[in-house]
Design an enzyme around this catalytic site. Sequence first.
Site: not given
Length: 302
Positions: A149, A173, A246, A249, A272, A281
Amino acid sequence: MNEFEHQKNLFVEYLQIEKNASSLTITNYKEDLRDFMNFLQAESMASLKQVDYSVIRVYLSQLHNKQLSRRSISRKLSCLRSFYRFLEREKLVEQNPFLNVRMPKSENPIPQFFYEEEIKYLFEVSDVTTPLGQRNQALIELLYGTGMRVSECEQLEQGDIDFSLSTLLVRGKGRKERYVPFGQFAFDALTTYLHEGRPDLQSEKTEGTSRVFLNARGGPLTARGIRTILNKMVEDAALTVDIHPHKLRHTFATHLLNEGADLRSVQELLGHEHLSSTQIYTHVTKDRLRHVYMNSHPRANK
């Protein structure tokens, strides 16, 4: 300071200290709370305790009239639900009126990504004989080569790079850490930048910073700065496509899956928490689909 402002500040403090929320999350939540509180004041409501389901319906109606996307509305509802959960915990309200409000169904658009013939031009536009060109080359190679990210790339420090194993320590995150490998192109670009470009960019005032990527003045490069650099690279490559950080990514994940990587591995590389986040994806390009069909179906070729 009125009641609204005081309780908003308490919530933001809670997000920063207890939840370790990212700066982007806090910025978005502040904006969402400000929007909701402006609505309450326009409706002549003096307290957050007065909010009930009928008030929320009016607010949602206004959001729909502004033609906000379902995703934006969902984010606002999620923010307000968390806000009232905090207020309830602190005994500042008796109940959470957002608890039973349904989130709008997500549109789940297919992520935008670069085709391989498109993205190759981005690696050819930087003048790698200059410090800024060396930085930009390392930046694009790392973003595409790791799927990081932009916020993670912004926070990357020199000590997070292990050249002996070609891996990065990435802080994602919620400050969750993961190790991500990088390839030879990123290795070479990073080595050149760190040995040549970065020392030239560094100024006396910012000599102590350990951040990997620096701006033209020698200070740490921000997420906004990264976006500006990427847009300039697209312009220099004469591409007629939109770019956002993004998208690199998305491209990283799409290309891995199209070349046979398994979903669990891609999930781990992207950081994730849930596999469902990675499943967006699983689309494939038409060329890849045609290739698989022509090589797999017994009646595809004569």
